[in-house]
Design a protein around this motif. Structure first.
Motif, PDB file in Angstrom:
ATOM      1  N   ASP A  63      24.445  41.627  62.730  1.00  0.00           N
ATOM      2  CA  ASP A  63      25.749  41.920  63.332  1.00  0.00           C
ATOM      3  C   ASP A  63      25.767  43.300  63.990  1.00  0.00           C
ATOM      4  O   ASP A  63      26.785  43.693  64.569  1.00  0.00           O
ATOM      5  CB  ASP A  63      26.886  41.793  62.314  1.00  0.00           C
ATOM      6  CG  ASP A  63      26.746  42.697  61.110  1.00  0.00           C
ATOM      7  OD1 ASP A  63      25.653  42.734  60.524  1.00  0.00           O
ATOM      8  OD2 ASP A  63      27.730  43.361  60.744  1.00  0.00           O
ATOM      9  N   HIS A  64      24.610  43.988  63.968  1.00  0.00           N
ATOM     10  CA  HIS A  64      24.481  45.263  64.671  1.00  0.00           C
ATOM     11  C   HIS A  64      23.373  45.243  65.726  1.00  0.00           C
ATOM     12  O   HIS A  64      23.377  46.095  66.614  1.00  0.00           O
ATOM     13  CB  HIS A  64      24.237  46.397  63.675  1.00  0.00           C
ATOM     14  CG  HIS A  64      25.428  46.675  62.808  1.00  0.00           C
ATOM     15  ND1 HIS A  64      26.253  47.767  62.993  1.00  0.00           N
ATOM     16  CD2 HIS A  64      25.934  45.985  61.758  1.00  0.00           C
ATOM     17  CE1 HIS A  64      27.231  47.737  62.087  1.00  0.00           C
ATOM     18  NE2 HIS A  64      27.053  46.662  61.329  1.00  0.00           N
ATOM     19  N   VAL A  65      22.448  44.286  65.637  1.00  0.00           N
ATOM     20  CA  VAL A  65      21.347  44.220  66.615  1.00  0.00           C
ATOM     21  C   VAL A  65      21.086  42.799  67.118  1.00  0.00           C
ATOM     22  O   VAL A  65      20.112  42.559  67.822  1.00  0.00           O
ATOM     23  CB  VAL A  65      20.036  44.805  66.033  1.00  0.00           C
ATOM     24  CG1 VAL A  65      20.173  46.302  65.783  1.00  0.00           C
ATOM     25  CG2 VAL A  65      19.611  44.068  64.754  1.00  0.00           C
ATOM     26  N   GLY A  66      21.942  41.860  66.780  1.00  0.00           N
ATOM     27  CA  GLY A  66      21.672  40.453  67.080  1.00  0.00           C
ATOM     28  C   GLY A  66      21.602  40.106  68.544  1.00  0.00           C
ATOM     29  O   GLY A  66      21.007  39.091  68.919  1.00  0.00           O
ATOM     30  N   ASP A  67      22.203  40.918  69.402  1.00  0.00           N
ATOM     31  CA  ASP A  67      22.179  40.649  70.839  1.00  0.00           C
ATOM     32  C   ASP A  67      20.994  41.315  71.539  1.00  0.00           C
ATOM     33  O   ASP A  67      21.023  41.489  72.764  1.00  0.00           O
ATOM     34  CB  ASP A  67      23.489  41.105  71.500  1.00  0.00           C
ATOM     35  CG  ASP A  67      24.429  39.930  71.776  1.00  0.00           C
ATOM     36  OD1 ASP A  67      24.084  38.792  71.420  1.00  0.00           O
ATOM     37  OD2 ASP A  67      25.510  40.162  72.349  1.00  0.00           O
ATOM     38  N   PHE A  68      19.941  41.660  70.793  1.00  0.00           N
ATOM     39  CA  PHE A  68      18.800  42.306  71.448  1.00  0.00           C
ATOM     40  C   PHE A  68      18.253  41.459  72.588  1.00  0.00           C
ATOM     41  O   PHE A  68      17.896  41.980  73.653  1.00  0.00           O
ATOM     42  CB  PHE A  68      17.672  42.612  70.460  1.00  0.00           C
ATOM     43  CG  PHE A  68      16.446  43.143  71.151  1.00  0.00           C
ATOM     44  CD1 PHE A  68      16.378  44.461  71.550  1.00  0.00           C
ATOM     45  CD2 PHE A  68      15.371  42.296  71.454  1.00  0.00           C
ATOM     46  CE1 PHE A  68      15.265  44.947  72.233  1.00  0.00           C
ATOM     47  CE2 PHE A  68      14.262  42.771  72.129  1.00  0.00           C
ATOM     48  CZ  PHE A  68      14.203  44.097  72.512  1.00  0.00           C
ATOM     49  N   GLY A  69      18.150  40.153  72.394  1.00  0.00           N
ATOM     50  CA  GLY A  69      17.632  39.293  73.440  1.00  0.00           C
ATOM     51  C   GLY A  69      18.435  39.396  74.721  1.00  0.00           C
ATOM     52  O   GLY A  69      17.885  39.429  75.826  1.00  0.00           O
TER      53      GLY A  69
END
Length: 361
Positions: free
Chosen positions: A94-100
């Motif tokens: 919930d802090h890095v999940g959108d890295f992609g």
């Protein structure tokens, strides 16, 4: 949606709402925008944790990039090429999940420089930021390799900056901007909080943390302190259906509840306290604020997505951004995209390619 505004925008010379690309940022001004303010699972009204900080010197930084936050980022119509660097506080999704999306979406969205990312180490290499990014990149090999040739080669590059989680130290210092990392107490070794200082203005973002002396020592007297403030134990039991043991573990051992967060804020005494990481609803906000007010009587904003904070030495103004759900890439900012170097494309198998047909109209 509930927001507690702390100053009158009109009296400070700002429009009541913020419209992307309709308002210049002053040379001595900081603007902070909430891209994600919710809890570890998603809902339409609140994405996972993410905060954008824009400075009058032209720098732009994103702190955390949890799931769903990139949809909110693109709604602000900011070219990906304009982001100076991305920072992670820890490796919960919930802090890095959108890295992609940060990596590949920005590549397809016009980024013409390597993606610059910063994040903390841990006590073991496999728990550190470098390991996370490298394995994420490895898992997206088919995706990214098939884009080579169609997109500029430089967009595939990632500059990984892993820093020591266990120290209070400067991790970024350029263009008059200093960003300091200090340890956060959150479940296990690795999480950090971050402090940005520029032009006499300061911003601290807690990430996830329970009360600690690190926060009190490093956030004292800042202009804006964004501190996690989880829903009350009662709300977690009643609204999320947790038993009391689970609710207390999540709400007070893994996170800071409203009273705990407010106690820390009182020791730090910022110009503005922004409470985030809770579900901000009409029937939760009142209780959240009441618990906070037991320990903190200063300026307060209960965060929700697209809250905008303008900070100068004279004013701290809190309002909401008005955005479109149908934003396209900012074509005017794609100079050089078509001429940038590309590498050779992959070639599919002959048997598969030979099945391709070309319709005749």
């Amino acid at each position: 949606m509930t927001i507690r505004t702390t100053t009158d925008a009109g009296r400070a010379g700002y429009a009541e709402q913020f419209y992307p690309n309709a308002e210049s940022l002053g040379p001595d001004e900081m603007r902070i925008t909430a891209l994600g303010t919710g809890r570890p699972f998603l809902r339409r009204s609140q994405a996972n944790a993410s905060w954008l900080v824009e400075l009058g010197n032209g720098d732009r930084f994103v702190f955390d990039f949890g799931f769903g936050s990139q949809m909110n980022f693109t709604a602000l119509e900011i070219p990906y090429n304009d982001i100076t660097a991305w920072f992670a506080t820890h490796l919960h999704t919930d802090h890095v999940g959108d890295f992609g999306q940060v990596w590949i979406g920005s590549w397809a969205g016009g980024r013409l420089k390597p993606l610059v990312v910063y994040g903390p180490s841990s006590d073991r290499p496999e728990y550190g930021f470098r390991h996370f990014v490298e394995k994420q990149m490895e898992s997206y090999r088919w995706d990214t390799d098939t884009r080579v040739g169609f997109l500029p080669a430089v967009g595939a590059e990632v500059e990984i900056n892993e820093f020591d989680y266990a120290k209070v130290h400067t991790v970024f210092e350029k263009n008059g901007v200093t960003i300091t990392s200090f340890p956060a107490v959150h479940i296990y070794d690795g999480p950090v909080s971050l402090k940005l200082e520029w032009n006499g203005l300061s911003f601290v973002y807690s990430g996830d943390t329970t009360p600690s002396s690190f926060m009190v020592d490093n956030a004292r007297g800042v202009d804006v302190l964004v501190h996690e403030t989880f829903n009350t134990v009662g709300q977690l039991m009643e609204r999320s259906g947790y038993d009391e043991r689970t609710a207390r573990g999540i709400g007070t051992i893994a996170h800071s509840d409203p009273g705990e967060a407010a106690w820390v804020i009182a020791q730090c005494d910022p110009r503005l306290f922004v409470a985030f990481h809770f579900f901000n609803d009409f029937d939760t906000a009142g209780e959240m604020e009441a618990e906070i007010r037991k320990h903190w009587q200063g300026k307060l904003a209960l965060a929700t997505d697209f809250m905008v904070i303008n900070v100068t030495k004279e004013h701290v103004v809190t309002r909401m951004a008005m955005v479109s759900d149908h934003v396209w890439p900012n074509k005017a900012r794609h100079e050089g995209f078509g001429k940038a170097e590309r590498k050779e494309r992959m070639v599919m198998s002959d048997w598969l390619r030979e099945t391709q047909v070309f319709p005749k109209f």
